[in-house]
Design a protein around this motif. Structure first.
Motif, PDB file in Angstrom:
ATOM      1  N   CYS A  11     -45.206  -0.322 -55.093  1.00 18.40           N
ATOM      2  CA  CYS A  11     -45.190  -1.645 -54.458  1.00 18.40           C
ATOM      3  C   CYS A  11     -46.572  -2.280 -54.409  1.00 18.40           C
ATOM      4  O   CYS A  11     -46.730  -3.327 -53.793  1.00 18.40           O
ATOM      5  CB  CYS A  11     -44.631  -1.533 -53.046  1.00 18.40           C
ATOM      6  N   ARG A  12     -47.580  -1.621 -54.983  1.00 18.05           N
ATOM      7  CA  ARG A  12     -48.937  -2.147 -55.121  1.00 18.05           C
ATOM      8  C   ARG A  12     -49.793  -1.947 -53.884  1.00 18.05           C
ATOM      9  O   ARG A  12     -50.975  -2.260 -53.901  1.00 18.05           O
ATOM     10  CB  ARG A  12     -48.926  -3.645 -55.478  1.00 18.05           C
ATOM     11  N   ARG A  53     -44.197  -4.423 -48.051  1.00 23.85           N
ATOM     12  CA  ARG A  53     -44.980  -5.574 -48.510  1.00 23.85           C
ATOM     13  C   ARG A  53     -46.030  -6.053 -47.518  1.00 23.85           C
ATOM     14  O   ARG A  53     -46.698  -7.056 -47.756  1.00 23.85           O
ATOM     15  CB  ARG A  53     -44.044  -6.725 -48.840  1.00 23.85           C
ATOM     16  N   LEU A  62     -56.389  -0.243 -53.700  1.00 25.50           N
ATOM     17  CA  LEU A  62     -55.543  -0.890 -54.710  1.00 25.50           C
ATOM     18  C   LEU A  62     -56.022  -0.544 -56.111  1.00 25.50           C
ATOM     19  O   LEU A  62     -57.205  -0.646 -56.423  1.00 25.50           O
ATOM     20  CB  LEU A  62     -55.569  -2.408 -54.512  1.00 25.50           C
ATOM     21  N   LEU A  96     -52.712  -7.204 -50.392  1.00 25.05           N
ATOM     22  CA  LEU A  96     -53.259  -6.665 -51.641  1.00 25.05           C
ATOM     23  C   LEU A  96     -54.776  -6.816 -51.672  1.00 25.05           C
ATOM     24  O   LEU A  96     -55.496  -5.898 -52.089  1.00 25.05           O
ATOM     25  CB  LEU A  96     -52.629  -7.382 -52.827  1.00 25.05           C
ATOM     26  N   VAL A 153     -49.954 -10.468 -60.553  1.00 21.59           N
ATOM     27  CA  VAL A 153     -50.254 -11.692 -59.820  1.00 21.59           C
ATOM     28  C   VAL A 153     -49.996 -12.908 -60.712  1.00 21.59           C
ATOM     29  O   VAL A 153     -50.080 -12.830 -61.938  1.00 21.59           O
ATOM     30  CB  VAL A 153     -51.721 -11.735 -59.332  1.00 21.59           C
ATOM     31  N   TYR A 165     -51.206  -8.836 -65.351  1.00 22.88           N
ATOM     32  CA  TYR A 165     -51.155  -7.475 -64.831  1.00 22.88           C
ATOM     33  C   TYR A 165     -52.591  -6.995 -64.759  1.00 22.88           C
ATOM     34  O   TYR A 165     -53.256  -6.825 -65.782  1.00 22.88           O
ATOM     35  CB  TYR A 165     -50.333  -6.562 -65.732  1.00 22.88           C
ATOM     36  N   ARG A 221     -50.133 -11.581 -50.536  1.00 21.56           N
ATOM     37  CA  ARG A 221     -51.381 -11.487 -51.288  1.00 21.56           C
ATOM     38  C   ARG A 221     -52.524 -10.972 -50.423  1.00 21.56           C
ATOM     39  O   ARG A 221     -53.398 -10.244 -50.903  1.00 21.56           O
ATOM     40  CB  ARG A 221     -51.728 -12.860 -51.868  1.00 21.56           C
ATOM     41  N   ASN A 262     -53.782  -1.383 -59.110  1.00 16.02           N
ATOM     42  CA  ASN A 262     -53.233  -2.362 -60.043  1.00 16.02           C
ATOM     43  C   ASN A 262     -52.323  -3.312 -59.293  1.00 16.02           C
ATOM     44  O   ASN A 262     -51.867  -3.014 -58.175  1.00 16.02           O
ATOM     45  CB  ASN A 262     -52.472  -1.677 -61.189  1.00 16.02           C
ATOM     46  N   GLN A 263     -52.048  -4.452 -59.899  1.00 18.07           N
ATOM     47  CA  GLN A 263     -51.175  -5.444 -59.280  1.00 18.07           C
ATOM     48  C   GLN A 263     -50.710  -6.464 -60.312  1.00 18.07           C
ATOM     49  O   GLN A 263     -51.361  -6.696 -61.330  1.00 18.07           O
ATOM     50  CB  GLN A 263     -51.897  -6.153 -58.132  1.00 18.07           C
ATOM     51  N   TRP A 296     -57.690  -3.957 -51.962  1.00 21.91           N
ATOM     52  CA  TRP A 296     -58.648  -4.013 -53.071  1.00 21.91           C
ATOM     53  C   TRP A 296     -60.072  -3.857 -52.525  1.00 21.91           C
ATOM     54  O   TRP A 296     -60.878  -3.079 -53.053  1.00 21.91           O
ATOM     55  CB  TRP A 296     -58.483  -5.325 -53.846  1.00 21.91           C
TER      56      TRP A 296
END
Length: 380
Positions: A157-158, A200, A230, A221, A235, A247, A218, A232-233, A225
């Motif tokens: 789920c990032r 989320r 984090l 995430l 967006v 990606y 966002r 990968n994601q 980061w």
């Protein structure tokens, strides 16, 4: 003469059939203010393998609940309901109801640090606007145990992979405050009810392990980061020319700190690589000059947005979930002695500048955008 042969055996061993495998735990606050603990226990006769589907009506687990004042007492109450000895070695997830999270988790975490059966790699979540035991009752079509589904979903789920170990480490440090992923069990449609949940959002905690707020989408995430969690994601970025979906992978961060007179400043650098998934602009990203122009524009937008997220957490919650204080500790150990006990008051005043360096390394298999009818460049 008669000789007697003495045979030794493992008279005190426990067979696998003697254990009740504890797969998931839920901790909640009952209506009368008591601590409530729920256990998701595997029922071996009802499942063929731990990775089997859970789409049938017959559940492969049972959820037991007890109410009391201490974790140890609640564990014994659950043991009293089982004909087998509980085994925590296979526990995969811990779900904490938001009501309990906002009250505080110091007493709860103390038991986890003392129990030698606790796996520190156990994933931990807060249930958004709900109770932890609700998640244990989810009957996912992908796995017979919702506790295992949460672990797998957290991986994809990032939002990284937050384990009990990570929370305990953050609790023991002065320059960072804990954060945990949040599970949302409200269904988007009737077909998802009782089967699907989302991961989320992120719960923000203070140094007393009390939940003080949350961020989602966002912002969650960007939080991870900057924290360095984090990896990968996916967006979608909106610019004047249209939208571009990427990606982003190999995401990393570095934080540098310095004293400027009486002001504390932090410099955050975020780096990574991007692969174009969708280009809804008329820009030809296969041309290096055009691609560099878009890179610079996207990096500027991202840097400004991350700065806004950091500022929001500084002003709204005042909790350093990024670990900026730990960087001050590492780079300025002597000055940190004067800051550590006042960090919650100092952190909102820290000036933070963000630089993003994301390189677009791939524009996809088809390098040029498909031309629409009537677009410039279409052959007549």
């Amino acid at each position: 003469m008669v000789q007697t042969l003495m045979l030794s055996g493992c008279w005190d061993r426990n067979e696998i059939n003697d254990y009740a495998f504890w797969i998931g735990t839920a901790l909640d606050l009952s209506d009368n203010g008591k601590l409530q603990k729920s256990a998701q226990i595997a029922v071996p006769a009802d499942f063929k393998s731990i990775r089997g589907g859970g789409g049938n009506n017959q559940r492969a687990n049972i959820v037991l609940t007890a109410t009391g004042s201490t974790i140890g007492d609640l564990t014994q109450q659950i043991q009293d309901k089982l004909p087998r000895k509980v085994f925590l070695g296979h526990r995969r997830s811990i779900f904490i109801g938001e009501k309990l999270a906002r009250k505080g988790l110091i007493d709860v975490m103390d038991q986890f640090t003392r129990n030698t059966d606790t796996r520190l790699r156990t994933d931990i979540f807060v249930v958004n606007n709900g109770e932890g035991k609700e998640v244990l009752h989810i009957n996912s079509p992908f796995n017979q145990f919702s506790s295992i589904v949460a672990v797998d979903q957290d991986r994809y789920c990032r939002l990284g992979d937050t384990a009990l170990r990570d929370v305990l480490i953050d609790v023991g440090r002065d320059g960072i405050r804990p954060s945990m992923p949040m599970v949302e069990i409200s269904p988007m449609n009737p077909q998802e009810k009782g089967k699907i949940f989302d991961v989320r959002s992120v719960a923000i905690f203070n140094k007393h392990l009390q939940m003080v707020g949350e961020v989602s989408g966002r912002e969650s995430l960007e939080l991870f980061w900057v924290k360095g969690v984090l990896k990968n994601q996916f967006v979608t970025e909106e610019i004047e020319e249209g939208s571009i979906s990427l990606y982003e992978s190999n995401l990393k961060q570095t934080i540098r700190t310095r004293f400027d007179g009486n002001k504390l400043k932090a410099y955050v650098k975020l780096v990574g690589t991007g692969r174009v998934l969708d280009n809804n602009t008329d820009i030809d990203l296969s041309v290096s000059t055009e691609r560099n122009h878009i890179e610079n524009k996207l990096n500027t937008i991202k840097a400004k947005r991350v700065e806004e997220t950091i500022k929001k957490l500084q002003t709204q919650f005042g909790q350093d979930v990024f670990g900026i204080g730990e960087e001050f500790h590492r780079e300025h150990p002597y000055q940190w002695k004067e800051l550590r006990n006042r960090w919650d008051d100092i952190f909102p005043t820290v000036e933070v500048a963000v630089e993003v360096k994301l390189n677009i390394q791939s524009t996809g298999d088809i390098r040029k955008r498909i031309v629409r009818k009537g677009d410039k460049g279409e052959k007549e």
